[in-house]
Design a protein around this motif. Structure first.
Motif, PDB file in Angstrom:
ATOM      1  N   LEU A   1       0.780  -1.236   0.000  1.00  0.00           N
ATOM      2  CA  LEU A   1       0.000   0.000   0.000  1.00  0.00           C
ATOM      3  C   LEU A   1       0.811   1.287   0.000  1.00  0.00           C
ATOM      4  CD1 LEU A   1      -2.912   0.539  -0.253  1.00  0.00           C
ATOM      5  CD2 LEU A   1      -2.981   1.004   2.180  1.00  0.00           C
ATOM      6  N   ASN A   2       1.659   1.445   0.971  1.00  0.00           N
ATOM      7  CA  ASN A   2       2.396   2.704   1.042  1.00  0.00           C
ATOM      8  C   ASN A   2       3.766   2.606   0.377  1.00  0.00           C
ATOM      9  OD1 ASN A   2       0.439   4.249   2.199  1.00  0.00           O
ATOM     10  ND2 ASN A   2       1.060   3.808   4.291  1.00  0.00           N
ATOM     11  N   ALA A   3       3.819   1.701  -0.578  1.00  0.00           N
ATOM     12  CA  ALA A   3       5.086   1.421  -1.243  1.00  0.00           C
ATOM     13  C   ALA A   3       5.763   2.684  -1.766  1.00  0.00           C
ATOM     14  CB  ALA A   3       4.863   0.449  -2.392  1.00  0.00           C
ATOM     15  N   HIS A   4       4.960   3.633  -2.205  1.00  0.00           N
ATOM     16  CA  HIS A   4       5.546   4.835  -2.792  1.00  0.00           C
ATOM     17  C   HIS A   4       6.139   5.764  -1.738  1.00  0.00           C
ATOM     18  CE1 HIS A   4       3.651   4.131  -6.800  1.00  0.00           C
ATOM     19  NE2 HIS A   4       2.947   3.323  -6.035  1.00  0.00           N
ATOM     20  N   VAL A   5       5.488   5.861  -0.625  1.00  0.00           N
ATOM     21  CA  VAL A   5       5.939   6.803   0.391  1.00  0.00           C
ATOM     22  C   VAL A   5       7.100   6.233   1.201  1.00  0.00           C
ATOM     23  CG1 VAL A   5       5.290   8.186   2.364  1.00  0.00           C
ATOM     24  CG2 VAL A   5       3.626   7.762   0.548  1.00  0.00           C
ATOM     25  N   GLU A   6       6.893   5.053   1.701  1.00  0.00           N
ATOM     26  CA  GLU A   6       7.932   4.425   2.500  1.00  0.00           C
ATOM     27  C   GLU A   6       8.467   3.230   1.726  1.00  0.00           C
ATOM     28  OE1 GLU A   6       7.132   6.521   6.218  1.00  0.00           O
ATOM     29  OE2 GLU A   6       5.629   5.141   5.471  1.00  0.00           O
TER      30      GLU A   6
ATOM     31  N   ARG B   1       0.611   9.642   3.262  1.00  0.00           N
ATOM     32  CA  ARG B   1       0.522   8.207   3.498  1.00  0.00           C
ATOM     33  C   ARG B   1      -0.861   7.878   4.061  1.00  0.00           C
ATOM     34  NH1 ARG B   1       4.996   8.551   5.854  1.00  0.00           N
ATOM     35  NH2 ARG B   1       4.896  10.319   7.249  1.00  0.00           N
ATOM     36  N   ILE B   2      -1.149   6.600   4.092  1.00  0.00           N
ATOM     37  CA  ILE B   2      -2.468   6.145   4.536  1.00  0.00           C
ATOM     38  C   ILE B   2      -2.346   5.305   5.798  1.00  0.00           C
ATOM     39  CG2 ILE B   2      -4.325   4.536   3.966  1.00  0.00           C
ATOM     40  CD1 ILE B   2      -4.059   5.388   1.085  1.00  0.00           C
TER      41      ILE B   2
ATOM     42  N   GLN C   1      -4.505   5.607  -2.489  1.00  0.00           N
ATOM     43  CA  GLN C   1      -3.060   5.547  -2.416  1.00  0.00           C
ATOM     44  C   GLN C   1      -2.436   6.223  -3.632  1.00  0.00           C
ATOM     45  OE1 GLN C   1      -0.372   3.741  -3.874  1.00  0.00           O
ATOM     46  NE2 GLN C   1       0.914   4.536  -2.230  1.00  0.00           N
TER      47      GLN C   1
ATOM     48  N   GLY D   1       8.197   2.416   8.127  1.00  0.00           N
ATOM     49  CA  GLY D   1       7.164   3.254   8.716  1.00  0.00           C
ATOM     50  C   GLY D   1       7.007   2.958  10.197  1.00  0.00           C
TER      51      GLY D   1
ATOM     52  N   GLN E   1       8.787   9.909  13.606  1.00  0.00           N
ATOM     53  CA  GLN E   1       7.510  10.460  13.175  1.00  0.00           C
ATOM     54  C   GLN E   1       6.897  11.318  14.274  1.00  0.00           C
ATOM     55  OE1 GLN E   1       4.390   7.669  11.511  1.00  0.00           O
ATOM     56  NE2 GLN E   1       6.143   7.183  10.230  1.00  0.00           N
TER      57      GLN E   1
ATOM     58  N   ALA F   1      -0.175   9.446  -2.836  1.00  0.00           N
ATOM     59  CA  ALA F   1       1.271   9.254  -2.804  1.00  0.00           C
ATOM     60  C   ALA F   1       2.051  10.399  -3.471  1.00  0.00           C
ATOM     61  CB  ALA F   1       1.646   7.915  -3.431  1.00  0.00           C
TER      62      ALA F   1
END
Lengths: 338, 338
Positions: free
Chosen positions: A107-112, B99-100, B90, A118, B57, B94
């Motif tokens: 899911l958050n592959a792009h951000v983290e 992030r989600i 997402q 994360g 964070q 992104a």
DNA sequence: ATGAAAGCGCTAACAA
DNA sequence: TTGTTAGCGCTTTCAT
């Protein structure tokens, strides 16, 4: 000039002032300290409610030594096996005031880069890895980690809790053998669990003096893979009277293949799955399957986590739960015992 | 004395020192500021990698005005409709570095009163409510909120993005009418979406001059409910040749009921679902269904969120996406057009 | 382009 | 039992 500007969110300072106490007292009430007089406590609680106060998790995490949250890494939301795991975890963790944060690998592959990052950034107090651990999973030593549902842990220092896939596969196979089947095929896929299940199948077949026939689909363990594998099996070995699939999803595909080939289940073909996922108990499938006891896995994982969080470092443990055969309507004795 | 004690985790201070720069510079690199010389940037990046540094964070959230995370509230992990929604979200979020975080309504019930509270404590920058909004959902004004997949929003100030359930139900019903069916039943359940779908069904039936027969299961929209409702329908109205279920899961139950009653699908009974969930496209079901376009709903929700986060307050909007009929193998013309 | 310094809202000693 | 006081690790002006 605009009257509707968002007011600054209340802090402990505001609560303290409204309740006529100090900030520390508010903090104590927040964390349920027993050494606060009833009068003050209600005053503080009152003020909180009046101000619609919400504690800042960020501030608490930063100031405190702990975040009281456990990160759970899953593969894919579509794989429902984690649902029961979460339930077990939740029930084991909640009494200790620990919350759960779930992150999907994709899911958050792009951000983290990885959900792990994360969670580490978040400074979780513990980690549950409910995916097949990869070599890249480096976690700071001292952080409680349990690998759930997979035995091939390569996470250093992690506890492992899983079901005994090999045993489960043997149970499934023996069930079919016990019903009188001799032409039994296995649908396998990629991944460690699938391999162990295939091994259990082979063992049980060998023990029964039968020849194990194992076929794969397109390499994964989806419904499509199950369908493809079952078609191959039924076409190349028409004498097959029973199929054991590496999981319920593949079994679903096998059911479809059987229907297409005019084989009724269970009269003409018995089908067994693995996982006892929600689809297995539907009226449509009534799938005989192997319960991998995911809720218990979650419960044990929670236990390990709590022990490690509270206690001193202990050697890593590995718990293998015994799976259980769940007999439903998709298996029966073969038509003719040839 | 123990050499293996967990070292303190590195902070920007450590990174700054290792790179020979100031803490502020590290912070700038962290957030990709363009006004940092290439030399310094690589030095900092290098130091980070060497130290295995992870930004906190908590500290970032506390110091900064924003957390760059959007909270998504879902009902139940088993309801897979949210998977595509998340994908759409997402992809839309992104690129903006958002992030989600997903929270299941039922999961942390013991720790937090409501996932909403958790997200508010976390100071999310926005919220997606993918459950049926209840009156109790009070969110601080000014916080971007979009209700996704449900039209009955009672969240003040929230945007709404959903598919047009009534239209989708009409499409499904018209498909069956167009095939020549006249005895068409509808399986309904609880909840707003089910009600709208039932209304769409009734409208389309009225428009075709047919009598709408709607039956419920045990009040919910599970496979069991679909099974029960379908059994009732087929037993009380044997002239039924087509069934439109409120969702794919109920349709699955209907398929089971049909099989039990000796009705082949689609020859003897046509079945239509709703949602185009992953099960619909399986070989076993091949379910004709209505695509509620959840990925697009997610994309639009992301768009709204981003607009609100960046921009000035705007009046709330409601977007209704047109659902699309997906014809698969579970529908066909009735045997005899009587 | 880079550095210095002041908080963000809490927790956790310590004092009283 | 309650209050005082330092930070936690960052972001963010403001200088330089």
């Amino acid at each position: 000039m605009t009257g509707t500007e968002a007011r600054r969110r209340p802090t402990i300072y505001d609560v303290a002032e409204a309740a006529g106490v100090s900030k520390s007292l508010v903090s104590l009430v927040l964390r349920g300290s027993p050494s606060v007089s009833e009068a003050r406590r209600t005053a503080v609680l009152d003020a909180m409610a009046r101000l619609d106060y919400r504690p800042s998790q960020a501030a608490a995490a930063l100031a405190g030594a702990t975040t009281r949250t456990i990160g759970v890494v899953i593969d894919d939301y579509r794989n429902l096996w984690f649902v029961e795991l979460l339930r077990g975890l939740q029930e084991g963790l909640a009494p200790h005031g620990l919350r759960i944060a779930v992150a999907d690998h994709t899911l958050n592959a792009h951000v983290e880069a990885h959900p792990l990052d994360g969670f580490l950034s978040m400074r979780v107090d513990g980690l549950v890895i409910a995916t097949e651990p990869t070599g890249a999973m480096r976690v700071p030593e001292g952080l409680p980690v349990v690998v759930a549902g997979h035995r091939e842990g390569v996470v250093p220092g992690a506890d492992v809790v899983a079901n005994d896939d090999r045993l489960g596969a043997r149970l499934a196979t023996e069930h079919l053998v016990g019903l009188g089947h001799r032409g039994i095929g296995h649908l396998t896929g990629g991944g460690g669990a699938a391999r162990l299940r295939a091994e259990g199948f082979a063992e049980a077949m060998a023990a029964a003096g039968l020849e194990p026939r194992t076929v794969a689909g397109d390499g994964a363990t989806t419904e499509e893979d199950g369908y493809v594998a079952a078609v191959r099996l039924l076409d190349t070995a028409p004498e097959t009277t029973a199929v054991f699939a590496a999981n319920d999803t593949m079994a679903m595909g096998a059911l479809a293949a059987a229907g297409e080939r005019g084989r009724r289940v269970p009269q003409d073909l018995s089908v067994v799955g693995y996982d006892d996922s929600p689809i297995a108990s539907t009226h449509l499938l009534q799938l005989t399957t192997v319960d991998s006891r995911n809720a218990e896995i979650g419960a044990v994982a929670a236990e390990r986590l709590v022990a490690r969080i509270g206690g001193s470092p202990a050697p890593e443990t590995a718990v293998l739960l015994d799976p259980q055969l769940v007999v439903r309507g998709s298996t029966a004795a073969p038509r003719s015992t040839a």
